[in-house]
Scaffold this motif. Structure first.
Motif, PDB file in Angstrom:
ATOM      1  N   LEU A  32       9.387 -49.912   7.705  1.00 28.90           N
ATOM      2  CA  LEU A  32       8.344 -48.900   8.140  1.00 28.90           C
ATOM      3  C   LEU A  32       8.317 -48.829   9.720  1.00 28.90           C
ATOM      4  O   LEU A  32       8.118 -47.668  10.404  1.00 28.90           O
ATOM      5  N   SER A  33       8.344 -49.966  10.277  1.00 31.50           N
ATOM      6  CA  SER A  33       7.849 -50.222  11.735  1.00 31.50           C
ATOM      7  C   SER A  33       9.110 -49.396  12.574  1.00 31.50           C
ATOM      8  O   SER A  33       8.873 -48.497  13.704  1.00 31.50           O
ATOM      9  N   LEU A  34      10.222 -49.531  12.146  1.00 32.52           N
ATOM     10  CA  LEU A  34      11.649 -49.003  13.191  1.00 32.52           C
ATOM     11  C   LEU A  34      11.553 -47.311  12.998  1.00 32.52           C
ATOM     12  O   LEU A  34      11.703 -46.944  14.033  1.00 32.52           O
ATOM     13  N   PRO A  35      11.395 -46.669  11.974  1.00 30.15           N
ATOM     14  CA  PRO A  35      11.408 -45.390  11.839  1.00 30.15           C
ATOM     15  C   PRO A  35      10.337 -44.809  12.708  1.00 30.15           C
ATOM     16  O   PRO A  35      10.209 -43.799  13.200  1.00 30.15           O
ATOM     17  N   LEU A  36       9.007 -45.377  12.402  1.00 30.45           N
ATOM     18  CA  LEU A  36       7.646 -44.950  12.923  1.00 30.45           C
ATOM     19  C   LEU A  36       8.084 -45.008  14.623  1.00 30.45           C
ATOM     20  O   LEU A  36       7.443 -43.996  15.126  1.00 30.45           O
ATOM     21  N   LEU A  37       8.428 -46.054  15.192  1.00 36.46           N
ATOM     22  CA  LEU A  37       8.707 -46.260  16.502  1.00 36.46           C
ATOM     23  C   LEU A  37       9.787 -45.242  16.906  1.00 36.46           C
ATOM     24  O   LEU A  37       9.293 -44.453  17.842  1.00 36.46           O
ATOM     25  N   VAL A  38      10.826 -44.828  16.319  1.00 37.01           N
ATOM     26  CA  VAL A  38      11.828 -44.316  16.857  1.00 37.01           C
ATOM     27  C   VAL A  38      11.387 -42.808  16.914  1.00 37.01           C
ATOM     28  O   VAL A  38      11.381 -42.018  17.845  1.00 37.01           O
ATOM     29  N   ALA A  39      10.591 -42.494  15.721  1.00 40.72           N
ATOM     30  CA  ALA A  39      10.252 -40.879  15.654  1.00 40.72           C
ATOM     31  C   ALA A  39       9.293 -40.708  16.723  1.00 40.72           C
ATOM     32  O   ALA A  39       9.276 -39.586  17.264  1.00 40.72           O
ATOM     33  N   ALA A  40       8.484 -41.849  16.960  1.00 41.70           N
ATOM     34  CA  ALA A  40       7.144 -41.399  17.911  1.00 41.70           C
ATOM     35  C   ALA A  40       7.883 -41.355  19.334  1.00 41.70           C
ATOM     36  O   ALA A  40       7.644 -40.340  20.020  1.00 41.70           O
ATOM     37  N   LEU A  41       8.773 -42.151  19.570  1.00 42.31           N
ATOM     38  CA  LEU A  41       9.193 -41.938  20.944  1.00 42.31           C
ATOM     39  C   LEU A  41      10.081 -40.735  21.056  1.00 42.31           C
ATOM     40  O   LEU A  41      10.188 -39.952  22.132  1.00 42.31           O
ATOM     41  N   VAL A  42      11.101 -40.332  20.427  1.00 41.71           N
ATOM     42  CA  VAL A  42      11.807 -39.281  20.481  1.00 41.71           C
ATOM     43  C   VAL A  42      10.645 -38.033  20.261  1.00 41.71           C
ATOM     44  O   VAL A  42      10.950 -37.084  21.123  1.00 41.71           O
ATOM     45  N   SER A  43       9.714 -37.984  19.352  1.00 41.14           N
ATOM     46  CA  SER A  43       8.871 -36.881  19.398  1.00 41.14           C
ATOM     47  C   SER A  43       7.998 -36.649  20.679  1.00 41.14           C
ATOM     48  O   SER A  43       7.801 -35.565  21.358  1.00 41.14           O
ATOM     49  N   ALA A  44       7.675 -37.801  21.286  1.00 41.50           N
ATOM     50  CA  ALA A  44       6.942 -37.732  22.687  1.00 41.50           C
ATOM     51  C   ALA A  44       7.830 -37.065  23.554  1.00 41.50           C
ATOM     52  O   ALA A  44       7.560 -36.385  24.376  1.00 41.50           O
ATOM     53  N   GLY A  45       9.185 -37.687  23.615  1.00 44.31           N
ATOM     54  CA  GLY A  45      10.228 -37.001  24.545  1.00 44.31           C
ATOM     55  C   GLY A  45      10.497 -35.411  24.534  1.00 44.31           C
ATOM     56  O   GLY A  45      10.524 -34.888  25.544  1.00 44.31           O
ATOM     57  N   VAL A  46      10.630 -35.216  23.309  1.00 41.50           N
ATOM     58  CA  VAL A  46      10.861 -33.711  22.741  1.00 41.50           C
ATOM     59  C   VAL A  46       9.742 -32.862  23.309  1.00 41.50           C
ATOM     60  O   VAL A  46       9.826 -31.811  23.937  1.00 41.50           O
ATOM     61  N   GLY A  47       8.416 -33.448  23.214  1.00 41.99           N
ATOM     62  CA  GLY A  47       7.452 -32.714  23.612  1.00 41.99           C
ATOM     63  C   GLY A  47       7.169 -32.499  25.148  1.00 41.99           C
ATOM     64  O   GLY A  47       6.818 -31.524  25.638  1.00 41.99           O
ATOM     65  N   ALA A  48       7.596 -33.645  26.104  1.00 41.85           N
ATOM     66  CA  ALA A  48       7.699 -33.582  27.408  1.00 41.85           C
ATOM     67  C   ALA A  48       8.820 -32.500  27.725  1.00 41.85           C
ATOM     68  O   ALA A  48       8.394 -31.789  28.630  1.00 41.85           O
TER      69      ALA A  48
END
Length: 357
Positions: A32-48
């Protein structure tokens, strides 16, 4: 409450990360923790990267005049942010178990719902009015993609428990629906995707609640022992992370909205995972905020029509529907309502986990 809600969004992220880490520890598997962290970081970056581009394309939200007057200042905020967030969750979630064909089916339904939402949003933007597809047309498109998904899942014998069509209930009960799972599945996809759509009315409301419910579903799938489903649990964690990353740009004051592009996809993904993992009951409990938002609209419309007099005016159960507007017009600030609904969703996730066999 302060005007900037970044600390609250970060706190929510830490809470969900803590739950994911606890789930990984209890299940003895880092799912759970790894996909959550990876997706959160990528999503935040894509949002920027994406926010200024959505603004440059002039994809500004049109605010309906009959809504709360305080929302008129949101006009022009870039919408269709779901185009940035949803693919991140689908890709990261699919990489959790790339050989699992069920994840491909979930991804297909999620992206199809995103496409329907995008058409709806685009028509709304081009008309410069807060209406896109007709309600009947949108519902028909949703029904078509839901039926295709159900056919795929039935062919793969992925619907239900050990026997296709069995639905798990609390206390170990099983409801053997057989082919009747088709109309139920169709209802779940339509109801859930439209419920999340109705919830997307305040800055960070749908994104935060969606992240919580995805996180809760993923956690319960890891804690169900032999009946668990690590692949779909990892997909849920990725979707939770995606909406957490999106929340950095959607929190109050929002710099972009998800639009129907994101909200319809969110609900479709929740429904798909629940149908394929026999988790309809956990979704009903954990997604109680989405259910309440939907029921508030149904109740308001029904009572208004049933009590309408010769003057064309009927009674109202709420100050305004959906439910979040009722609390807003009652004097609560937008952030108070959002955080309160986040808290309710977290509580409902704990209730859903407590009901695990």
């Amino acid at each position: 409450m302060p005007g900037n809600s970044r600390p609250l969004a970060l706190l929510l992220g830490l809470v969900l990360l803590g739950l994911a880490l606890a789930g990984d520890w209890l299940a003895r598997a880092p799912q759970l923790s790894l996909p959550l962290l990876v997706a959160a970081l990528v999503s935040a970056g894509v949002g920027a990267w994406g926010v200024p581009r959505l603004r440059a394309l002039k994809l500004g939200q049109v605010i309906r005049q009959e809504g709360p007057q305080a929302h008129l200042s949101k006009a022009g905020t870039p919408t269709m942010g779901g185009l940035l967030a949803v693919p991140v969750g689908v890709i990261v979630g699919g990489l959790v178990a790339p050989d699992d064909p069920r994840l491909l089916a979930v991804a297909a339904l999620t992206l199809a719902a995103m496409a329907i939402g995008a058409i709806d949003d685009w028509q709304s933007l081009t008309k410069r009015h807060n209406t896109g597809l007709s309600p009947r047309g949108k519902l028909l498109l949703q029904a078509l993609v839901a039926a295709a998904f159900l056919g795929w899942a039935w062919h793969g014998q992925w619907l239900g428990g050990a026997d296709p069509g069995d639905i798990a209930l609390p206390l170990g009960w099983v409801l053997p629906l057989g082919l009747l799972i088709w109309p139920l599945g169709l209802f779940v996809v339509l109801a859930e995707s439209n419920a999340t759509n109705l919830t997307d009315g305040l800055d960070g409301l749908a994104a935060g609640c969606g992240a919580i419910v995805f996180g809760g579903l993923g956690l319960q799938l890891m804690l169900r022992g032999n009946e668990g489903d690590p692949a779909l649990a990892g997909f849920c964690a990725a979707m939770a992370g995606t909406w957490l990353g999106f929340l950095l740009w959607n929190r109050h004051p929002a710099r972009m909205f998800m639009g129907d592009t994101g909200s319809l996809a969110m609900g479709a993904a929740l429904a798909a995972v629940s149908l394929l993992s026999n988790s309809l009951w956990p979704l009903l409990v954990m997604g109680g905020v989405f259910l309440a938002e939907s029921l508030s609209v149904i109740t308001q419309v029904w009572v208004f029509k049933a009590t309408k007099g010769p003057d064309g005016v009927g009674r109202r159960v709420l100050r305004m529907a959906p439910l979040h507007h009722h609390f807003e017009l009652g004097g609560a600030s937008e952030q108070q309502v959002v955080v309160g609904f986040w808290g309710a969703s977290l509580l409902l996730v704990l209730v859903g986990l407590a009901l695990l066999p």
